[in-house]
Design a protein around this motif. Structure first.
Motif: not given
Length: 244
Positions: A192, A196, A200, A212, A214, A225-227
């Motif tokens: 993060q 981005e 997105l 997102h 976590k 983190a992850y999208l």
């Protein structure tokens, strides 16, 4: 001699006392020593070893699946940058992939030891022929899930590192759009940093839900983190979005 209860310890050591500490060895950098100490004291590292996973990262996708229901039995899954294989292990178990009927394909330019139920391709997924190789490995089928825990080696410059990881995710997302079936999901690591937004926006055009995540296994002191993008809308033959 002092009584342990009188000292308020009750004869038990505190978590601080039980922590493994690593002395800095000659020739070892302080950062390396801290990393080794963190690994030795990380409960996820111990769990991964006990449960047969190749890395602690396996618990990140496992926890995201438990919360967001990414996998179902019979799904086909692609693991981009799969080495060392922890995410592929979790996916194979979740979808019921077997050596006789493999449903998971892991792609990486690094060598990996075989994983039961997983087809491993030694390949750079950014090469033009990678999508066709993947589809062939899946028996001509599209994927239900494309996942990526990849990250460029860090430079130490936060802004540069973030731009590089966003670029990598953009490439991974473009790959996912080529190989996913309608309704499919895409999961990718991001650090993060506030740049981005275009990524997105692109994902929102192609997926019905983006957010997102976590997972607890992702260290709290990390910007990692992850999208997660779910409900792929599909593409028309000319490459345009399928209308809602």
């Amino acid at each position: 001699m002092a009584n342990s209860k009188a000292l308020g310890t009750g004869g038990r050591k505190s978590a601080r006392d039980l922590k493994i500490r690593v002395k800095t060895a000659k020739g070892r950098k302080i950062a390396s020593t801290k990393w080794l100490e963190r690994q030795l004291n990380d409960p996820y590292v111990a769990r991964a070893r006990a449960e047969g996973y190749r890395s602690r990262a396996a618990f990140k996708i496992k926890e995201m699946d438990e919360r967001h229901k990414l996998f179902k039995r019979g799904m086909r899954v692609v693991d981009l940058g799969a080495a060392p294989g922890g995410w592929s292990q979790v996916a194979a178990k979740a979808v019921g992939s077997t050596p006789e009927h493999p449903l998971v394909v892991g792609i990486d330019y690094l060598d990996m030891d075989p994983i039961p139920g997983v087809i491993l391709l030694k390949k750079d997924f950014t090469e033009d022929d990678a999508p066709a190789m993947l589809e062939a490995a899946l028996g001509g089928h599209k994927a239900d899930v494309v996942m990526s825990d990849m990250a460029w080696p860090t430079t130490g410059h936060r802004a540069t590192d973030h731009l590089r990881i966003v670029h990598l995710i953009e490439i991974a997302a473009d790959f996912a759009i080529q190989v996913l079936k309608p309704g499919g999901s895409f999961v990718a690591k991001v650090f993060q940093g506030g740049t981005e937004h275009e990524l997105l926006h692109m994902l929102k055009r192609h997926f019905r839900s983006t957010f997102h995540a976590k997972p607890p296994a992702s260290r709290a002191d990390s910007s990692e983190a992850y999208l997660v993008a779910m409900g792929f809308k599909g593409v028309e033959e000319d490459g345009g979005d399928v209308d809602d």
